[in-house]
Write an enzyme that holds these catalytic residues in place. Structure first.
Site, PDB file in Angstrom:
ATOM      1  N   LYS A   1       0.961  -1.220  -0.024  1.00 45.43           N
ATOM      2  CA  LYS A   1       0.159   0.009   0.079  1.00 45.43           C
ATOM      3  C   LYS A   1       0.981   1.162  -0.016  1.00 45.43           C
ATOM      4  O   LYS A   1       1.478   1.516   1.081  1.00 45.43           O
ATOM      5  CB  LYS A   1      -0.861  -0.069   1.066  1.00 45.43           C
ATOM      6  CG  LYS A   1      -1.712   1.267   1.402  1.00 45.43           C
ATOM      7  CD  LYS A   1      -2.429   1.260   2.667  1.00 45.43           C
ATOM      8  CE  LYS A   1      -3.013   2.667   2.965  1.00 45.43           C
ATOM      9  NZ  LYS A   1      -4.090   2.977   3.853  1.00 45.43           N
TER      10      LYS A   1
ATOM     11  N   GLY B   1      -8.455   9.406   8.738  1.00 46.10           N
ATOM     12  CA  GLY B   1      -9.030   9.479  10.155  1.00 46.10           C
ATOM     13  C   GLY B   1     -10.231  10.556  10.363  1.00 46.10           C
ATOM     14  O   GLY B   1     -10.522  10.651  11.830  1.00 46.10           O
TER      15      GLY B   1
ATOM     16  N   ALA C   1      -9.792   5.537   3.441  1.00 42.58           N
ATOM     17  CA  ALA C   1      -9.652   6.556   4.148  1.00 42.58           C
ATOM     18  C   ALA C   1     -10.751   7.444   4.310  1.00 42.58           C
ATOM     19  O   ALA C   1     -11.601   7.568   3.247  1.00 42.58           O
ATOM     20  CB  ALA C   1      -8.413   7.559   3.951  1.00 42.58           C
ATOM     21  N   GLY C   2     -11.163   7.896   5.518  1.00 42.05           N
ATOM     22  CA  GLY C   2     -12.353   9.105   5.717  1.00 42.05           C
ATOM     23  C   GLY C   2     -13.757   8.205   5.938  1.00 42.05           C
ATOM     24  O   GLY C   2     -14.737   8.864   6.249  1.00 42.05           O
TER      25      GLY C   2
ATOM     26  N   ASN D   1      -9.733   1.836   8.871  1.00 41.86           N
ATOM     27  CA  ASN D   1      -9.170   1.557  10.126  1.00 41.86           C
ATOM     28  C   ASN D   1      -9.767   2.100  11.127  1.00 41.86           C
ATOM     29  O   ASN D   1     -10.398   1.283  12.135  1.00 41.86           O
ATOM     30  CB  ASN D   1      -7.635   1.810   9.945  1.00 41.86           C
ATOM     31  CG  ASN D   1      -6.813   1.285  11.070  1.00 41.86           C
ATOM     32  OD1 ASN D   1      -5.660   0.894  11.020  1.00 41.86           O
ATOM     33  ND2 ASN D   1      -7.410   1.001  12.407  1.00 41.86           N
ATOM     34  N   THR D   2      -9.608   3.323  11.319  1.00 37.93           N
ATOM     35  CA  THR D   2     -10.167   4.041  12.453  1.00 37.93           C
ATOM     36  C   THR D   2     -11.532   3.785  12.664  1.00 37.93           C
ATOM     37  O   THR D   2     -11.897   4.029  13.949  1.00 37.93           O
ATOM     38  CB  THR D   2      -9.634   5.518  12.374  1.00 37.93           C
ATOM     39  OG1 THR D   2      -8.286   5.934  11.791  1.00 37.93           O
ATOM     40  CG2 THR D   2      -9.957   6.412  13.556  1.00 37.93           C
TER      41      THR D   2
END
Lengths: 70, 255
Positions: B96, B157, B183-184, B205-206
């Site tokens: 990645k 994030g 992301a996001g 992830n977050t």
């Protein structure tokens, strides 16, 4: 012999990358290099070559491990 | 059944890719990944002096395929070396690719990203670049041989979801390689939207790691990605500005 290991000045006793690894492995309390890798002066040295790769004064060594990430 | 996601000829059993950072503890991380159904999990590459919580992440996740990242790299040179180290550490040529150009927004540096992609593809890596939601950049990355493109939904994030659905729809429509929205994503509906716009997968992830209940959110994300995939495949009805009765209009009582 002075080396820069992960950005820090060090004076290890060993003469090869494998000696450096074994010193670090003791501190990490690990005996397997799985998940770790080493670059010598910006070039990756395969694990199979650690034993026959000498280190010399001024060498820059990066020892990394895979860890949690996103 | 959801058809598998295929990247560089490899079939993945889930269209959800999950990060391994920031969970309350390692048991919750492992249980959340299991609940998510993800087959591919991201890890980072760090100097050992900086190690901390999660240092033995790799051994805990031995049944999963790893996607190492180059998070934190700001130049093509650093990202290339990180990818080479990751390949040696984990025995995978998948990467990645992140090359960050701005620390506040963590926006990718397009020119460094293109250069790193070019070099790593030449070196035999399967390159999955994290990029902005720019259709031209995505096209250029695919032209260079990226195995997938991973445009941001919104800032890393941020939990702001898909900030520019129009761009993402264009990217998905034109893409010659899988599009993974990276992301996001903040909650399950964001993942559904990304998939309904035509994405092949979602990387997050977050949203899971920092949820009040990461395991339940991981399960929600699994269902969301599947729901979005099926909805996109099924084809939504056109939007109308006036009502369209769904019941028959003939034979009304009293007519």
């Amino acid at each position: 012999m002075r080396l820069v290991i992960n950005g820090e000045q060090r004076e290890p006793l060993g003469a090869t990358l494998n000696d450096i690894w074994e010193e670090e492995a003791r501190e990490l309390q690990t005996d397997s290099p799985s998940g770790f890798a080493i670059a010598l002066n910006g070039r990756v040295v395969p694990k199979t070559r650690w034993r026959d790769t000498p280190v010399s004064d001024g060498d820059q060594i990066n020892i990394i491990r895979a860890m949690a990430g996103g | 059944m959801t058809t598998t996601l295929t990247i560089a000829g490899e079939h993945l059993s889930s269209r959800l890719l999950l990060g391994t950072a920031g969970y309350p503890n390692q048991k919750i991380m492992v249980d959340a990944i299991k609940a998510s159904g993800a087959a591919l999990v991201t890890v980072s590459i760090r100097r050992i002096s900086l190690q901390g919580h999660g240092s033995d992440t790799i051994s805990l996740l031995s049944g999963y395929r790893f996607l190492p990242n180059t998070a934190g790299c700001e130049t093509a040179r650093d990202a290339i070396l990180t990818a080479q180290l990751a390949r040696e550490a984990l025995g995978t040529n998948w990467i990645k690719l992140e090359v960050i150009g701005d620390r506040e927004t963590l926006y990718p540096d397009a020119s460094e990203l293109l250069e790193a992609t070019r070099v790593l593809v030449d070196e035999g890596f399967v390159v999955l670049p994290y990029c902005s939601d720019d259709p031209v950049l995505c096209q250029r990355l695919a032209d260079l041989g990226a195995a997938a493109v991973m445009p941001m939904g919104s800032l890393i994030g941020s939990g702001m979801g898909v900030a520019n659905p129009a761009n993402l729809a264009v990217i998905c429509r034109r893409a010659s390689v899988p599009v993974i929205v990276d992301a996001g994503i903040g909650t399950a509906s964001d993942a559904v939207i990304a998939m309904e716009l035509g994405a092949s997968g979602v990387l997050l992830n977050t949203a899971v790691a920092k949820a009040d209940d990461p395991i339940a959110m991981a399960h929600a994300m699994r269902l969301a990605v599947e729901a979005g995939w099926f909805a996109c495949s099924a084809g939504r009805i056109p939007r109308r500005l006036r009502a369209e009765p769904s019941s028959p209009q003939l034979g009304l009582v009293g007519s």
